[in-house]
Design a protein around this motif. Structure first.
Motif, PDB file in Angstrom:
ATOM      1  N   ALA A  31       0.892  -1.326  -0.204  1.00 25.66           N
ATOM      2  CA  ALA A  31      -0.332   0.168   0.001  1.00 25.66           C
ATOM      3  C   ALA A  31       0.729   1.399   0.047  1.00 25.66           C
ATOM      4  N   LEU A  32       2.010   1.175   0.527  1.00 23.08           N
ATOM      5  CA  LEU A  32       2.746   2.066   1.239  1.00 23.08           C
ATOM      6  C   LEU A  32       3.247   2.664  -0.456  1.00 23.08           C
ATOM      7  N   ARG A  33       4.089   1.864  -1.309  1.00 23.07           N
ATOM      8  CA  ARG A  33       4.262   2.242  -2.403  1.00 23.07           C
ATOM      9  C   ARG A  33       2.944   2.584  -3.548  1.00 23.07           C
ATOM     10  N   VAL A  34       2.140   2.429  -3.616  1.00 22.68           N
ATOM     11  CA  VAL A  34       1.007   2.282  -4.737  1.00 22.68           C
ATOM     12  C   VAL A  34       0.726   3.562  -4.192  1.00 22.68           C
ATOM     13  N   ASN A  35       0.225   4.454  -2.926  1.00 18.83           N
ATOM     14  CA  ASN A  35      -0.202   5.487  -2.366  1.00 18.83           C
ATOM     15  C   ASN A  35       1.247   6.367  -2.723  1.00 18.83           C
ATOM     16  N   LEU A  36       2.478   6.114  -3.105  1.00 20.17           N
ATOM     17  CA  LEU A  36       3.682   6.736  -3.461  1.00 20.17           C
ATOM     18  C   LEU A  36       3.951   7.371  -4.460  1.00 20.17           C
ATOM     19  N   GLY A  37       3.203   5.911  -5.903  1.00 28.15           N
ATOM     20  CA  GLY A  37       3.211   6.201  -6.674  1.00 28.15           C
ATOM     21  C   GLY A  37       2.605   6.996  -7.342  1.00 28.15           C
ATOM     22  N   ARG A  38       1.232   6.838  -6.278  1.00 33.15           N
ATOM     23  CA  ARG A  38       0.027   7.646  -7.349  1.00 33.15           C
ATOM     24  C   ARG A  38       0.406   9.427  -6.952  1.00 33.15           C
ATOM     25  N   VAL A  39       1.110   9.885  -5.306  1.00 30.10           N
ATOM     26  CA  VAL A  39       1.614  10.594  -6.204  1.00 30.10           C
ATOM     27  C   VAL A  39       2.650  11.127  -6.666  1.00 30.10           C
ATOM     28  N   ILE A  40       3.681  10.613  -7.003  1.00 35.00           N
ATOM     29  CA  ILE A  40       3.965  10.883  -7.714  1.00 35.00           C
ATOM     30  C   ILE A  40       3.756  11.244  -9.010  1.00 35.00           C
ATOM     31  N   LEU A  41       2.912   9.517  -9.463  1.00 30.65           N
ATOM     32  CA  LEU A  41       2.248  10.416 -11.186  1.00 30.65           C
ATOM     33  C   LEU A  41       1.369  11.583 -11.156  1.00 30.65           C
ATOM     34  N   LEU A  42       0.342  12.019 -10.152  1.00 33.73           N
ATOM     35  CA  LEU A  42       0.051  13.544 -10.192  1.00 33.73           C
ATOM     36  C   LEU A  42       1.292  14.303 -10.398  1.00 33.73           C
ATOM     37  N   GLY A  43       2.099  14.426  -9.384  1.00 30.64           N
ATOM     38  CA  GLY A  43       2.851  15.557  -9.085  1.00 30.64           C
ATOM     39  C   GLY A  43       3.755  15.686 -10.795  1.00 30.64           C
ATOM     40  N   PRO A  59      -1.988  -0.754 -18.755  1.00 32.52           N
ATOM     41  CA  PRO A  59      -3.207   0.506 -18.686  1.00 32.52           C
ATOM     42  C   PRO A  59      -4.046  -0.464 -19.714  1.00 32.52           C
ATOM     43  N   TRP A  60      -4.206  -1.082 -20.737  1.00 35.46           N
ATOM     44  CA  TRP A  60      -5.362  -1.147 -21.678  1.00 35.46           C
ATOM     45  C   TRP A  60      -5.730  -2.647 -20.871  1.00 35.46           C
ATOM     46  N   GLN A  61      -5.283  -3.853 -20.666  1.00 34.91           N
ATOM     47  CA  GLN A  61      -6.145  -4.657 -19.975  1.00 34.91           C
ATOM     48  C   GLN A  61      -6.351  -4.368 -18.432  1.00 34.91           C
ATOM     49  N   GLN A  62      -6.015  -3.403 -18.188  1.00 39.92           N
ATOM     50  CA  GLN A  62      -7.155  -2.736 -16.805  1.00 39.92           C
ATOM     51  C   GLN A  62      -7.938  -1.808 -16.882  1.00 39.92           C
ATOM     52  N   ARG A  63      -8.415  -1.681 -18.470  1.00 43.75           N
ATOM     53  CA  ARG A  63      -9.708  -1.309 -18.432  1.00 43.75           C
ATOM     54  C   ARG A  63     -10.615  -1.924 -18.982  1.00 43.75           C
ATOM     55  N   ASN A  64     -10.073  -3.274 -19.799  1.00 44.82           N
ATOM     56  CA  ASN A  64     -10.679  -4.356 -20.300  1.00 44.82           C
ATOM     57  C   ASN A  64     -11.379  -5.200 -19.351  1.00 44.82           C
ATOM     58  N   ASN A  65     -10.173  -5.761 -17.836  1.00 47.03           N
ATOM     59  CA  ASN A  65     -11.219  -6.380 -17.073  1.00 47.03           C
ATOM     60  C   ASN A  65     -11.495  -5.333 -16.251  1.00 47.03           C
ATOM     61  N   ASN A  66     -11.693  -3.811 -15.755  1.00 51.64           N
ATOM     62  CA  ASN A  66     -13.320  -3.047 -15.597  1.00 51.64           C
ATOM     63  C   ASN A  66     -14.185  -3.215 -16.870  1.00 51.64           C
ATOM     64  N   GLU A 123       2.197   4.082 -13.646  1.00 51.27           N
ATOM     65  CA  GLU A 123       0.949   2.846 -13.685  1.00 51.27           C
ATOM     66  C   GLU A 123       1.250   1.593 -13.534  1.00 51.27           C
ATOM     67  N   VAL A 124       2.622   0.597 -14.925  1.00 52.61           N
ATOM     68  CA  VAL A 124       2.597  -0.594 -14.753  1.00 52.61           C
ATOM     69  C   VAL A 124       2.849  -1.370 -13.230  1.00 52.61           C
ATOM     70  N   GLU A 125       3.089  -0.583 -12.234  1.00 49.23           N
ATOM     71  CA  GLU A 125       4.196  -1.007 -11.854  1.00 49.23           C
ATOM     72  C   GLU A 125       3.278  -0.918 -10.448  1.00 49.23           C
ATOM     73  N   ILE A 126       2.060   0.037 -10.146  1.00 48.44           N
ATOM     74  CA  ILE A 126       1.046   0.046  -9.158  1.00 48.44           C
ATOM     75  C   ILE A 126      -0.022  -0.897  -9.573  1.00 48.44           C
ATOM     76  N   SER A 127      -0.456  -1.118 -10.530  1.00 49.08           N
ATOM     77  CA  SER A 127      -1.472  -1.451 -10.957  1.00 49.08           C
ATOM     78  C   SER A 127      -1.230  -3.437 -10.996  1.00 49.08           C
ATOM     79  N   GLY A 128      -0.198  -3.289 -11.742  1.00 48.79           N
ATOM     80  CA  GLY A 128       0.055  -5.091 -12.039  1.00 48.79           C
ATOM     81  C   GLY A 128      -0.417  -5.760 -12.993  1.00 48.79           C
ATOM     82  N   SER A 129      -0.317  -4.143 -13.892  1.00 52.99           N
ATOM     83  CA  SER A 129      -0.726  -5.061 -15.784  1.00 52.99           C
ATOM     84  C   SER A 129      -1.082  -3.560 -15.945  1.00 52.99           C
TER      85      SER A 129
END
Length: 119
Positions: free
Chosen positions: A47-59, A107-114, A99-105
């Motif tokens: 969770a630390l890695r995911v949240n930190l990755g999200r902060v970096i992406l936004l910045g 981006p186009w696979q993530q959209r298809n799964n959702n 994004e790949v590091e955070i989600s583990g997949s």
């Protein structure tokens, strides 16, 4: 105060906001992780890695916006446009890998799964 100096200041404010978001976000993520360690006896490193990755992406996205404003309005030269292109490519690659590091997949696979989960 002329048009270019106003937008140069706007670009600096936007870039400063990107840096502040990353700094405050880092502090918030680390405080939350420390709170989890103290309260639960162990922190969730994933969770630390995911949240930190999200902060970096936004910045990074906000920093790109500041670069675009500065290049298009303030420094309109071929060299500055090429530098902007290089910066955008580098930051896009960083954003993509984060994004790949955070989600583990991918981006186009993530959209298809959702979309299949919703159906």
């Amino acid at each position: 105060m002329d048009f270019e100096s106003v937008f140069a200041d706007v670009a600096r404010v936007i870039e400063g906001a990107g840096v502040v978001i990353m700094a405050v976000g880092l502090a918030a993520v680390l405080i939350r992780y420390a709170y989890d360690v103290v309260r639960k006896g162990a922190g969730n490193y994933g969770a630390l890695r995911v949240n930190l990755g999200r902060v970096i992406l936004l910045g990074l996205e906000i920093l790109i916006l500041g670069d675009i404003v500065r290049t298009i309005i303030v420094e309109t030269s071929v060299e500055s446009v090429l530098v902007l292109g290089l910066i955008v490519v580098i930051r896009t690659v960083l954003s993509f890998t984060l994004e790949v590091e955070i989600s583990g997949s991918w981006p186009w696979q993530q959209r298809n799964n959702n979309s299949t989960d919703a159906a």
